[in-house]
Design a protein around this motif. Structure first.
Motif, PDB file in Angstrom:
ATOM      1  N   SER A 422     -11.642 -43.872 -20.382  1.00 34.13           N
ATOM      2  CA  SER A 422     -11.015 -42.919 -20.135  1.00 34.13           C
ATOM      3  C   SER A 422     -11.578 -43.538 -18.838  1.00 34.13           C
ATOM      4  CB  SER A 422     -12.366 -41.785 -19.841  1.00 34.13           C
ATOM      5  OG  SER A 422     -13.102 -42.278 -19.241  1.00 34.13           O
ATOM      6  N   GLU A 456     -15.787 -37.008 -16.913  1.00 35.93           N
ATOM      7  CA  GLU A 456     -14.852 -37.202 -18.415  1.00 35.93           C
ATOM      8  C   GLU A 456     -15.107 -35.526 -19.157  1.00 35.93           C
ATOM      9  OE1 GLU A 456     -15.656 -41.614 -19.949  1.00 35.93           O
ATOM     10  OE2 GLU A 456     -17.092 -39.888 -20.504  1.00 35.93           O
ATOM     11  N   ILE A 459     -12.804 -33.120 -16.167  1.00 34.43           N
ATOM     12  CA  ILE A 459     -11.069 -33.362 -16.286  1.00 34.43           C
ATOM     13  C   ILE A 459     -10.557 -34.362 -16.789  1.00 34.43           C
ATOM     14  CG2 ILE A 459      -9.419 -34.457 -14.033  1.00 34.43           C
ATOM     15  CD1 ILE A 459     -11.574 -34.149 -12.482  1.00 34.43           C
ATOM     16  N   PRO A 460     -10.515 -34.161 -17.879  1.00 34.98           N
ATOM     17  CA  PRO A 460     -10.261 -34.642 -19.741  1.00 34.98           C
ATOM     18  C   PRO A 460      -8.834 -34.531 -19.877  1.00 34.98           C
ATOM     19  CG  PRO A 460     -10.757 -32.181 -20.586  1.00 34.98           C
ATOM     20  CD  PRO A 460     -11.047 -31.653 -18.723  1.00 34.98           C
ATOM     21  N   ASP A 461      -7.567 -33.884 -19.099  1.00 31.03           N
ATOM     22  CA  ASP A 461      -6.965 -33.980 -19.017  1.00 31.03           C
ATOM     23  C   ASP A 461      -6.816 -35.611 -17.572  1.00 31.03           C
ATOM     24  OD1 ASP A 461      -6.833 -32.564 -16.556  1.00 31.03           O
ATOM     25  OD2 ASP A 461      -5.262 -31.819 -17.067  1.00 31.03           O
ATOM     26  N   PHE A 462      -7.159 -36.260 -17.052  1.00 35.66           N
ATOM     27  CA  PHE A 462      -7.217 -37.447 -15.997  1.00 35.66           C
ATOM     28  C   PHE A 462      -6.083 -38.897 -16.870  1.00 35.66           C
ATOM     29  CE2 PHE A 462      -7.198 -40.408 -12.121  1.00 35.66           C
ATOM     30  CZ  PHE A 462      -6.931 -39.086 -11.337  1.00 35.66           C
ATOM     31  N   ASP A 463      -5.518 -38.887 -16.558  1.00 32.90           N
ATOM     32  CA  ASP A 463      -4.765 -40.044 -17.041  1.00 32.90           C
ATOM     33  C   ASP A 463      -4.325 -41.061 -16.350  1.00 32.90           C
ATOM     34  OD1 ASP A 463      -2.680 -38.934 -16.530  1.00 32.90           O
ATOM     35  OD2 ASP A 463      -1.494 -38.738 -18.669  1.00 32.90           O
ATOM     36  N   GLU A 464      -4.668 -41.170 -14.585  1.00 31.12           N
ATOM     37  CA  GLU A 464      -4.022 -41.884 -14.157  1.00 31.12           C
ATOM     38  C   GLU A 464      -5.085 -42.785 -13.716  1.00 31.12           C
ATOM     39  OE1 GLU A 464      -1.319 -42.736 -12.353  1.00 31.12           O
ATOM     40  OE2 GLU A 464       0.254 -40.809 -13.658  1.00 31.12           O
ATOM     41  N   GLU A 536     -14.481 -34.641  -8.729  1.00 33.04           N
ATOM     42  CA  GLU A 536     -13.777 -33.720  -8.998  1.00 33.04           C
ATOM     43  C   GLU A 536     -12.102 -33.328  -7.760  1.00 33.04           C
ATOM     44  OE1 GLU A 536     -14.063 -29.392 -11.922  1.00 33.04           O
ATOM     45  OE2 GLU A 536     -15.452 -30.107 -10.699  1.00 33.04           O
ATOM     46  N   LYS A 540      -8.516 -33.530  -8.259  1.00 33.59           N
ATOM     47  CA  LYS A 540      -7.606 -32.448  -8.645  1.00 33.59           C
ATOM     48  C   LYS A 540      -6.526 -32.153  -7.488  1.00 33.59           C
ATOM     49  CE  LYS A 540      -9.634 -30.151 -11.762  1.00 33.59           C
ATOM     50  NZ  LYS A 540     -11.510 -28.467 -12.544  1.00 33.59           N
ATOM     51  N   GLN A 543      -3.707 -34.664  -8.585  1.00 33.19           N
ATOM     52  CA  GLN A 543      -2.944 -33.511  -9.348  1.00 33.19           C
ATOM     53  C   GLN A 543      -2.237 -32.433  -8.530  1.00 33.19           C
ATOM     54  OE1 GLN A 543      -5.996 -33.393 -11.912  1.00 33.19           O
ATOM     55  NE2 GLN A 543      -5.718 -34.114 -13.563  1.00 33.19           N
TER      56      GLN A 543
END
Length: 565
Positions: A422, A456, A459-464, A536, A540, A543
């Motif tokens: 991740s 993890e 924020i499981p969708d964090f992809d940066e 977190e 967010k 994002q």
């Protein structure tokens, strides 16, 4: 009538004339020792302590060690006393060194260029298990550090390391430290130039040479021909960065004067292009300037970055050319901006010879001897005899046939060493922290590992790409000022008015892409307990507020304080 006596005129106060003591520069004739460190170095070269370790201290035990050797010269051989267990961070700056010292040592194995054979890695793992209670952390300077080392065992450890071509020589101290190098030197398909021959020649010529074993402070260096800029060249005393000269072809752009700690500075370009075969000469010239002109009066100003800041790049280059190289350097271009955000080589990548390399991520550099031994066995079982460490606390297995890649990746995953981590696992770094370090104020390794797990989950969708660096004190071993989220350990006050472990927050630092230092928001501190909630919250907000394609560092520079708190 008698004359009234005249009151004598007030004497004009004499202005105290103070004679400037200079900065302790040898080249200016300031050879008199100016502090305790300079005195013990004058009394005896740090390299000489090895004989006393082998013939006296290892036989008579910890209590026989001379204090100037214990807290000074033994660093020349990679040895620091570690922190005595049970001493909290509030006492770090209060207690005397002998009160902080445990009777065990950290021992640093230097791994120049991050280059290891599987045989060498196996020996590192075996030493860890036999002599270091299983400890073997990977550092952000490509080294491996043991803890719990007894002085009685040091000669045997040296024998085993040196039997396979490894060393602890000048891994610490006021010396030329490990030379960082691209972990994929010589194999990467996109490499500009392979700097490995220069690293090898510098090792042969400089390391262990008493002409360079008494420097004002540590000397950090890096050489890489990777377009990813993968050795943090901006924060080294000297760095050689791969570039293509329009007339002369592949070579290196020369940088000097970088460094972090409490006075961070980004290195500066000298505007000079250096061919591969001249890199060792130029390195020797730069380190000689540091030895001769470096500031020795005050330890706090003894790094090369202060001299470079005072002289400027033009004078530095002139002195290098006129006094040390005796020739002019060729003007050259700056390195191009890297096209990739990650530069740790994690994942599966094709080599220029058609084989593959696999980069994987331990948690904040924390491994153990048994795991390192298993990595060596896995690499060999999949056809490789070479592994590498990186400046991001990661590891790489080289030379794997395509058909064997999936099984290697699966086997690494079984060891909790993922090749597809991740962003949090990939981007979180931590220094040694209060567990072992005498300078630390807070815990870092376990805190960083638990933070990864929490983020993890939350924020499981964090992809940066994101870098989160935790440091146990202000000295920046984990590069807090150049992380997206840099966390400097200190004691803070919680909601109940209690003094607890926490961090001062730096936001928006970067290397490679628009290198610069993170922003400190006034009063922004967070307790260790509240750290996952804070990170977190700020991620967010990033994002929600970021513009398309915007990096965290760019957003953090423009965001209002309410978004960052």
């Amino acid at each position: 009538m008698a004359a009234t006596p005249q009151k004598p005129a007030a004497a004009t106060p004499r202005r105290k004339v103070s004679r400037h003591r200079g900065e302790g520069q040898w080249a200016a004739g300031h050879h008199t020792p100016l502090n305790g460190n300079e005195q013990f170095k004058k009394d005896d070269d740090g390299l000489n302590v090895r004989t006393r370790i082998e013939t006296i201290y290892s036989k008579r035990g910890f209590d026989s060690i001379d204090p100037n050797d214990l807290r000074g010269r033994m660093r020349w051989w990679g040895l620091y006393t570690q922190r005595r267990p049970g001493i909290d961070g509030g006492k770090t700056a209060v207690l005397e060194p002998e009160e902080l010292d445990d009777e065990y040592f950290m021992l640093r194995v230097r791994i120049d260029g991050g280059a290891l054979t599987t045989r060498q890695l196996r020996v590192i793992g075996e030493i860890s298990q036999e002599f270091a209670r299983g400890t073997a952390d990977i550092t952000d300077r490509q080294n491996v550090q043991y803890h719990w080392i007894r002085i009685e065992d040091v000669p045997e450890i040296w024998n085993r390391l040196e039997a396979v071509g490894l060393s602890t020589t000048e891994a610490c101290g006021d010396t030329p430290r490990v030379v960082l190098g691209s972990p994929v030197a010589g194999i990467a398909a996109d490499e500009i130039i392979d700097g490995s021959p220069a690293i090898e020649e510098i090792q042969r010529r400089i390391i262990g040479n008493k002409a360079f074993s008494n420097l004002p402070r540590k000397f950090k260096s890096a050489i890489s021909g990777s377009p990813l800029l993968d050795v943090a060249h901006e924060i080294n005393d000297v760095a050689f960065v791969g570039v293509n000269h329009p007339e002369h072809g592949p070579g290196f752009d020369l940088w000097v004067g970088g460094g972090l700690s409490t006075n961070p500075k980004i290195g500066v370009r000298l505007g000079a292009w250096v061919p591969l075969d001249e890199v060792p000469d130029v390195y020797e010239g730069v380190i000689s300037i540091f030895r001769d002109y470096g500031y020795r009066r005050l330890r706090t100003r003894a790094r090369l970055k202060f001299l470079v800041a005072d002289w400027g790049p033009e004078k530095f280059r002139q002195v290098l050319e006129d006094e040390y190289l005796k020739r002019k350097l060729v003007d050259g271009p700056a390195p191009a901006q890297p096209v990739e955000r990650w530069r740790d080589h994690v994942g599966v990548h094709r080599q220029k010879d058609g084989l593959f390399y696999v980069g994987f991520a331990p948690r904040v550099g924390r491994v153990d001897g048994a795991t390192l031994t298993k990595i060596a066995e896995l690499a060999e079982a999949h056809g490789s005899g070479r592994v590498r460490t990186t400046v991001e606390q990661k590891m790489i297995v080289l030379d794997v046939e395509e058909a064997r890649v999936p099984s290697l990746v699966e086997a690494l995953e079984a060891l909790d060493l993922t090749a597809s981590p991740s962003p949090f696992r990939r981007g979180t770094m931590a220094c040694t922290g209060i567990e072992y370090c005498k300078l630390a104020i807070v815990e870092t390794k376990a805190r960083g590992a638990s933070l990864i797990d929490e983020l993890e989950r939350r924020i499981p969708d964090f992809d940066e790409p994101i870098t989160i660096n935790l440091n146990g004190c202000p000295n920046a071993c984990a590069r807090i000022q150049v992380a997206d989220i840099g966390l400097k350990g200190q004691l803070v006050v919680n909601d109940k008015g209690e003094q607890v472990e926490g961090y001062q927050v730096h936001l928006g630092g970067a290397l490679g892409l628009e290198a610069g230092f993170g922003r400190k928001v006034r009063g922004l501190k967070v307790t260790s307990e509240d750290l996952p909630d804070y990170v977190e919250r700020v991620l967010k907000r990033f994002q929600a507020e970021r513009e398309e394609g915007e990096r965290f560092a760019t957003w953090a520079a423009r965001a209002g304080e309410e978004s960052l708190s």
